[in-house]
Design a protein around this motif. Structure first.
Motif, short mmCIF file in Angstrom:
data_model
loop_
_atom_site.label_atom_id
_atom_site.label_comp_id
_atom_site.label_asym_id
_atom_site.label_seq_id
_atom_site.Cartn_x
_atom_site.Cartn_y
_atom_site.Cartn_z
N PHE A 51 0.68 -1.31 0.01
CA PHE A 51 0.03 -0.07 -0.08
C PHE A 51 0.86 1.22 0.03
N SER A 52 2.11 1.14 -0.33
CA SER A 52 3.08 2.39 -0.04
C SER A 52 2.82 3.46 -1.08
N ASN A 53 2.40 3.03 -2.29
CA ASN A 53 2.27 3.88 -3.49
C ASN A 53 0.73 3.49 -4.06
N PRO A 54 -0.30 4.18 -3.55
CA PRO A 54 -1.73 4.02 -4.11
C PRO A 54 -1.59 4.79 -5.39
N LYS A 55 -2.44 4.14 -6.35
CA LYS A 55 -2.60 4.67 -7.65
C LYS A 55 -4.29 5.08 -7.74
N ASP A 56 -5.06 4.58 -7.02
CA ASP A 56 -6.46 5.09 -7.10
C ASP A 56 -7.04 4.83 -5.73
N GLU A 57 -8.40 5.19 -5.92
CA GLU A 57 -9.31 5.54 -4.48
C GLU A 57 -9.14 4.41 -3.66
N ARG A 58 -9.29 3.25 -4.27
CA ARG A 58 -9.40 1.79 -3.55
C ARG A 58 -8.02 1.58 -2.92
N GLN A 59 -7.22 1.79 -3.68
CA GLN A 59 -5.69 1.58 -3.08
C GLN A 59 -5.49 2.45 -1.93
N LEU A 60 -5.72 3.71 -2.09
CA LEU A 60 -5.39 4.73 -0.99
C LEU A 60 -6.42 4.42 -0.07
N ARG A 61 -7.68 4.07 -0.10
CA ARG A 61 -8.71 3.92 1.21
C ARG A 61 -8.01 2.55 1.80
N ASP A 62 -7.44 1.49 1.20
CA ASP A 62 -6.60 0.40 1.85
C ASP A 62 -5.36 0.79 2.71
N ARG A 63 -4.73 1.91 1.97
CA ARG A 63 -3.52 2.08 2.92
C ARG A 63 -3.94 2.73 4.03
N ILE A 64 -5.12 3.73 4.04
CA ILE A 64 -5.49 4.26 5.21
C ILE A 64 -5.82 3.34 6.26
N ILE A 65 -6.49 2.25 5.92
CA ILE A 65 -7.24 1.20 6.87
C ILE A 65 -6.03 0.52 7.37
N PHE A 66 -5.04 0.29 6.46
CA PHE A 66 -4.05 -0.55 7.09
C PHE A 66 -3.13 0.30 8.03
N LEU A 67 -2.90 1.38 7.59
CA LEU A 67 -2.02 2.37 8.55
C LEU A 67 -2.83 2.59 9.87
N LEU A 68 -3.99 2.76 9.69
CA LEU A 68 -4.79 3.10 11.16
C LEU A 68 -4.87 1.69 11.84
N ALA A 69 -5.30 0.49 11.22
CA ALA A 69 -5.53 -0.57 11.99
C ALA A 69 -3.81 -1.05 12.55
N SER A 70 -2.94 -0.95 11.88
CA SER A 70 -1.37 -1.36 12.37
C SER A 70 -0.91 -0.32 13.34
N SER A 71 -1.41 0.83 13.54
CA SER A 71 -0.80 1.52 14.57
C SER A 71 -1.62 1.91 15.59
#
Length: 199
Positions: free
Chosen positions: A13-33
């Motif tokens: 998720f380090s280099n999101p290209k679209d909304e879905r990937q960006l949303r998944d990045r946010i979910i991962f960062l929030l959940a994992s921190s």
């Protein structure tokens, strides 16, 4: 989950290209921190952000059982959530939103079920070989904090009412004492042990 799996997801998720990937990045960062539960994650709101006396950003949330808890949110992560909202051109109090539905002007906040489906689709497994789900991330965060900082720190992050509860769940059934059980070189063992003894 293993550190390797968490690293794989971080890079995925380090280099999101679209909304879905960006949303998944946010979910991962929030959940994992934060180690928050699924319901707590999808209900995170900007209106519940406050500053601690030390200047850290906290988010107030409703814990299991209905009481309030506080989680530390990194400033950089808040900025990323705002960038995510800017990217999808939405102003919302909720951190995480569902994808835009056809024939609908407004977006809905992500549901707990929606979060579960998204994380299932990441297609990675736990150390026991099962497909991951939101609680897998919470458990991973808890174990890492427990191993490095002890039960009190893990209790605070998880929002448990008692450190004993945390210890019951996250005390490992084994302990690696290999660094001091070095029979090949007993002298090095004595040095390590002596450093641990009180003077």
């Amino acid at each position: 989950m293993t550190d390797e799996t968490m690293g794989t997801l971080f890079h995925k998720f380090s280099n999101p290209k679209d909304e879905r990937q960006l949303r998944d990045r946010i979910i991962f960062l929030l959940a994992s921190s934060t180690g928050l539960r699924a319901k707590e994650l999808v209900n995170l709101r900007f209106s519940n952000l406050i500053k601690s006396p030390e200047g850290e950003i906290l988010v107030k949330y409703v814990k299991k059982g209905g009481t309030y808890g506080f989680a530390v949110i990194l400033k950089e992560l808040i900025s990323e959530v705002k960038e995510y909202h800017k990217f999808i051109n939405v102003e919302s109090d909720f951190f995480i939103l569902g994808l835009k539905m056809k024939n609908r002007k407004n977006r809905n906040p992500l549901t707990t079920r929606g979060l579960q489906l998204i994380i299932n689709e990441w297609n990675v497994t736990t150390a026991s070989g099962r497909k991951i789900h939101p609680h897998s991330l919470r458990h991973t965060v808890a174990q890492k904090i427990f191993d490095n900082f002890g039960s009190i720190a893990a209790q605070k992050v998880l929002g448990h009412s008692s450190a004993n509860t945390t210890s019951n769940y996250y005390t490992r059934p084994y302990f690696n004492a290999g660094s001091v059980l070095n029979w090949k070189n007993p002298d090095s063992m004595k040095v390590r042990i002596s450093k641990k003894l009180p003077s």
